[in-house]
Enzyme design. Structure first.
Site, PDB file in Angstrom:
ATOM      1  N   ASP A 140       6.334   1.527 -14.069  1.00 25.81           N
ATOM      2  CA  ASP A 140       6.187   0.271 -13.327  1.00 25.81           C
ATOM      3  C   ASP A 140       7.522  -0.459 -13.400  1.00 25.81           C
ATOM      4  O   ASP A 140       8.518   0.110 -13.867  1.00 25.81           O
ATOM      5  CB  ASP A 140       5.033  -0.577 -13.899  1.00 25.81           C
ATOM      6  CG  ASP A 140       4.359  -1.391 -12.804  1.00 25.81           C
ATOM      7  OD1 ASP A 140       4.997  -2.310 -12.280  1.00 25.81           O
ATOM      8  OD2 ASP A 140       3.199  -1.083 -12.456  1.00 25.81           O
ATOM      9  N   HIS A 187       6.622  -2.329  -7.566  1.00 22.58           N
ATOM     10  CA  HIS A 187       6.397  -1.925  -8.957  1.00 22.58           C
ATOM     11  C   HIS A 187       7.442  -0.947  -9.479  1.00 22.58           C
ATOM     12  O   HIS A 187       7.126   0.020 -10.180  1.00 22.58           O
ATOM     13  CB  HIS A 187       4.987  -1.372  -9.141  1.00 22.58           C
ATOM     14  CG  HIS A 187       3.944  -2.432  -8.989  1.00 22.58           C
ATOM     15  ND1 HIS A 187       3.603  -3.296 -10.005  1.00 22.58           N
ATOM     16  CD2 HIS A 187       3.204  -2.812  -7.915  1.00 22.58           C
ATOM     17  CE1 HIS A 187       2.688  -4.152  -9.564  1.00 22.58           C
ATOM     18  NE2 HIS A 187       2.436  -3.884  -8.302  1.00 22.58           N
ATOM     19  N   GLU A 194       0.779  -4.155  -3.690  1.00 23.10           N
ATOM     20  CA  GLU A 194       1.505  -5.402  -3.887  1.00 23.10           C
ATOM     21  C   GLU A 194       2.964  -5.389  -3.419  1.00 23.10           C
ATOM     22  O   GLU A 194       3.860  -5.825  -4.128  1.00 23.10           O
ATOM     23  CB  GLU A 194       1.415  -5.819  -5.369  1.00 23.10           C
ATOM     24  CG  GLU A 194      -0.023  -6.071  -5.773  1.00 23.10           C
ATOM     25  CD  GLU A 194      -0.190  -6.479  -7.224  1.00 23.10           C
ATOM     26  OE1 GLU A 194      -1.055  -7.319  -7.482  1.00 23.10           O
ATOM     27  OE2 GLU A 194       0.523  -5.964  -8.102  1.00 23.10           O
TER      28      GLU A 194
END
Ligand SMILES: *[C@@H]1O[C@H](CO)[C@@H](O)[C@H](O)[C@H]1NC(C)=O
Ligand SMILES: *[C@@H]1O[C@H](CO)[C@@H](O)[C@H](O)[C@H]1NC(C)=O
Ligand SMILES: *[C@@H]1O[C@H](CO)[C@@H](O)[C@H](O)[C@H]1NC(C)=O
Ligand SMILES: *[C@@H]1O[C@H](CO)[C@@H](O)[C@H](O)[C@H]1NC(C)=O
Ligand SMILES: *[C@@H]1O[C@H](CO)[C@@H](O)[C@H](O)[C@H]1NC(C)=O
Ligand SMILES: *[C@@H]1O[C@H](CO)[C@@H](O)[C@H](O)[C@H]1NC(C)=O
Length: 609
Positions: free
Chosen positions: A257, A311, A375
């Site tokens: 991440d 990420h 996201e």
């Protein structure tokens, strides 16, 4: 499919034993046992006179009531058990692979682990009473295969299990399955039919049984994020141990991440050398291979996720292939610090991705590959002058839809590299729900025959049905029931964390996929519970997963028509089994409630009277 359980008789008035306690009641012995009364196990005091008839808790619970009181998850097919236990000589257990399949390393590992499960039941070898019958277990696989068995979306995990006794008293067990995975599940169920009787201090097995069993859902998983905090291999293995006990079959490894990059990619060493929290907090290629094999022994596919284009961050800092890396104030560019997103306009990026994918395919040999896709921040990309110029040069604008076009472009180019390392096998790809999985972008960029969508919005979100009605297959991880990191302090401010409150096991158990999917249930592959690890590490891992992951396991394997209330007494027994095997499962209730079945639930008295 609903579970159908056939208990042989409704009430165990008396259980019989192959052996009786060898010694009379003395100070070291238990002064209480259990009795099945009206389908509930009652704790009773023992006297000299009735000591020999006394029943231990696990035996009472195995037979008492309409349900099989200790199997977890409950089988979906017919179950018949004779109410008779026999002592097993634990030093005299043999597992044979029938149908001329020779035992390889994999089977030796399966066997060793199974023996460990049995030995874990014995609190003290010193006080174990010797004796008992020999136990012979025969395993037949219908399907022959070369090389290592691999779990896929078409693997048949069913098994048949039968137990019987020969004339000389020895116990024989047959497990028949299509393949390795079903057979392994059969052994798991068998281990739950073997109990330790702490009154007689011996290991006992049900003397006669037949069970047919198969899972309702194919995809039964847990996700662990090993990037926000690092988890040593040992703690990952403990998670796989728990999963094997409840027949969960997918470990979704969210390995990197923006916070850290702990995955060794030899061709791109900078990624993990710069990106790991420390040189000790890297999963070497040996570590990964070890975890994959450990999973296989336990019937678990280990599926890697390389989350992109958002990420990403640590590890990529010198590559000049990211936008908004560690940008502040972070709230403008991402959902939590540190920010970072791949820059889809950099041609060299795709070669780096190919190196990462290549190592992932080599080590995991995934039947399904997860490409992340959650996201993405338009603001992040829009903050880069070079991205904006590139988009202008394509003749695009800077509207949201143009940035979605950019994302679609990234996904297409990245997928080409996945296909290249997978030698064109068109491996199914999973992506998280996002703007990209909404109309019109989903139709433009994601082939429904290729992409599986992992749902992380709430179970009631109408977007779920929008995806389903287009024909996509889904994996359900609705955060309102399956994000196990919810509950606890906030970490970017005070108060509670974003998805508080804590989700109880009851809600997990009752999270019906049929209800979420409505008419499209046949497109639901299954479900995963997730641990995002911002506030969790190896020391608090077990009690976050367990026993809630067990609640999920029964929902997925059995999909019972009943709810948590009918499972409550059983999950208390099951939780003890997890603890017995070294898993730090959370305590759900005072032990008193385990020993005094149905005395604690607030509605129990009303129901009985
Ligand atoms: C054993 O005897 C005690 C005392 O007489 C009685 O309360 C209990 O129910 C009996 N237990 C069994 C298993 O028969
Ligand atoms: C197991 O299979 C063998 C060979 O087919 C058979 O002889 C035996 O009775 C079976 N035992 C049980 C418990 O089904
Ligand atoms: C289990 O038994 C049932 C009923 O006899 C049979 O139809 C099924 O094929 C068996 N399954 C396996 C995996 O052996
Ligand atoms: C980084 O990439 C941008 C364009 O993508 C380029 O303009 C810039 O010169 C690069 N910087 C370095 C240090 O390579
Ligand atoms: C991107 O930034 C430009 C200014 O540089 C702005 O005009 C545009 O509205 C932004 N796009 C989005 C989708 O926010
Ligand atoms: C693709 O083919 C190469 C060369 O034959 C082989 O080394 C590699 O393991 C294959 N990859 C996959 C994922 O099958």
């Amino acid at each position: 499919m609903n579970s159908r359980i056939l208990a042989v008789a409704a009430l165990a008035a008396l259980l019989t034993f192959g052996t009786t306690p060898s010694e009379a009641l003395n100070n070291d012995h238990l002064v209480y046992g259990y009795e099945c009364q009206k389908g509930v196990c009652k704790k009773v005091e023992l006297s000299e006179e009735n000591f020999s008839k006394a029943i231990s808790l696990p035996v009472c619970r195995l037979f008492c009531g309409e349900d099989i009181g200790t199997l977890w998850p409950k089988p979906t097919g017919a179950v018949e058990l004779e109410r008779l236990m026999k002592q097993v000589d634990v030093s005299n257990i043999e597992i044979k692979l029938l149908a001329s399949r020779k035992k390889d390393n994999l089977w030796n590992n399966v066997e060793n682990r199974w023996m460990d499960l049995i030995h874990a039941k014995i609190p003290s070898r010193k006080s174990l009473n010797n004796g008992g019958y020999e136990l012979n277990i025969g395993v037949t696989l219908k399907e022959q295969h070369d090389g290592l068995p691999r779990l896929t979306l078409v693997t048949d995990e069913s098994y048949n299990l039968s137990i019987d006794s020969a004339a000389d008293g020895q116990v024989s067990v047959n497990i028949t399955a299509e393949n390795f995975f079903g057979a392994r599940h059969g052994l798991e169920t068998l281990a739950q039919l073997i109990v330790y009787d702490d009154i007689r201090r011996e290991v006992q097995i049900v003397t006669k049984a037949s069970i047919y069993d198969a899972p309702v859902y194919k995809w039964r998983g847990l996700l662990l994020d090993t990037a926000r905090n690092f988890f040593p291999v040992k703690s990952i293995k403990r998670t796989l141990d728990g999963m094997a006990m409840v027949k969960l079959n997918t470990f979704h490894w969210h390995i990197t991440d923006s916070h850290s990059f702990p995955f060794e990619v030899p061709k791109q060493a900078e990624l993990y050398k710069l990106g790991a929290y420390s040189p000790r907090k890297v999963y070497s290629q040996e570590d990964v291979a070890d975890v994959v094999e450990y999973g296989r022994v336990r019937g678990i596919r280990v599926m890697p996720e390389f989350d992109a284009p958002a990420h990403v961050g640590e590890g990529w800092q010198h590559k000049n292939m990211t936008a908004c890396f560690n940008a502040q104030p972070w709230k403008n560019f991402c959902v939590e610090p540190p920010c970072g997103q791949l820059d889809p306009t950099v041609e060299g990026l795709y070669n780096v991705l190919e190196d990462i994918y290549s190592d992932m395919f080599k080590l995991f040999n995934p039947d399904v590959f997860h490409m992340g896709g959650d996201e993405v921040s338009v603001n992040c990309w829009n903050s880069s002058q070079s991205i904006r110029s590139w988009m202008n040069a394509q003749g695009w604008g800077l509207e949201e839809s143009d940035f979605m076009q950019l994302w679609g472009h990234f996904q297409e180019k990245a997928l080409e590299r996945v296909d290249r390392v997978a030698n064109g096998t068109r491996t199914p790809i999973t992506l998280w729900t996002s703007r990209l999985t909404e109309a019109p972008f989903i139709d433009d960029f994601l082939d429904k025959d290729r992409y599986i969508i992992q749902i992380w919005t709430t179970g009631e979100d109408p977007k779920v049905k929008e995806i389903l009605k287009r024909g996509y297959r889904i994996i359900v991880s609705n955060y309102d029931a399956l994000y196990f990191d919810c509950g606890g302090a906030g970490w970017v401010t005070n108060g509670n964390n974003w998805c508080s409150p804590y989700i109880g096991w009851q809600k997990v158990y009752d999270n019906s996929l049929a209800k979420i999917a409505g008419d499209y249930e046949h497109h639901v592959l299954g479900s995963e519970a997730a641990i995002w690890s911002e506030q969790i590490d190896e020391f608090t891992l077990d009690n976050r997963f367990w026993p809630r992951a067990s609640a999920l396991a029964e929902r997925l394997w059995t999909n019972p028509a009943t709810n948590w209330r009918q499972a409550e007494a059983r999950i208390l027994m099951h939780r003890e089994r997890l603890v017995e095997n070294g898993i730090g499962a959370e305590s759900l209730q005072p032990e008193w409630c385990l020993q005094n079945e149905d005395e604690c639930p607030i509605d129990a008295y009303d129901a009985q009277n």
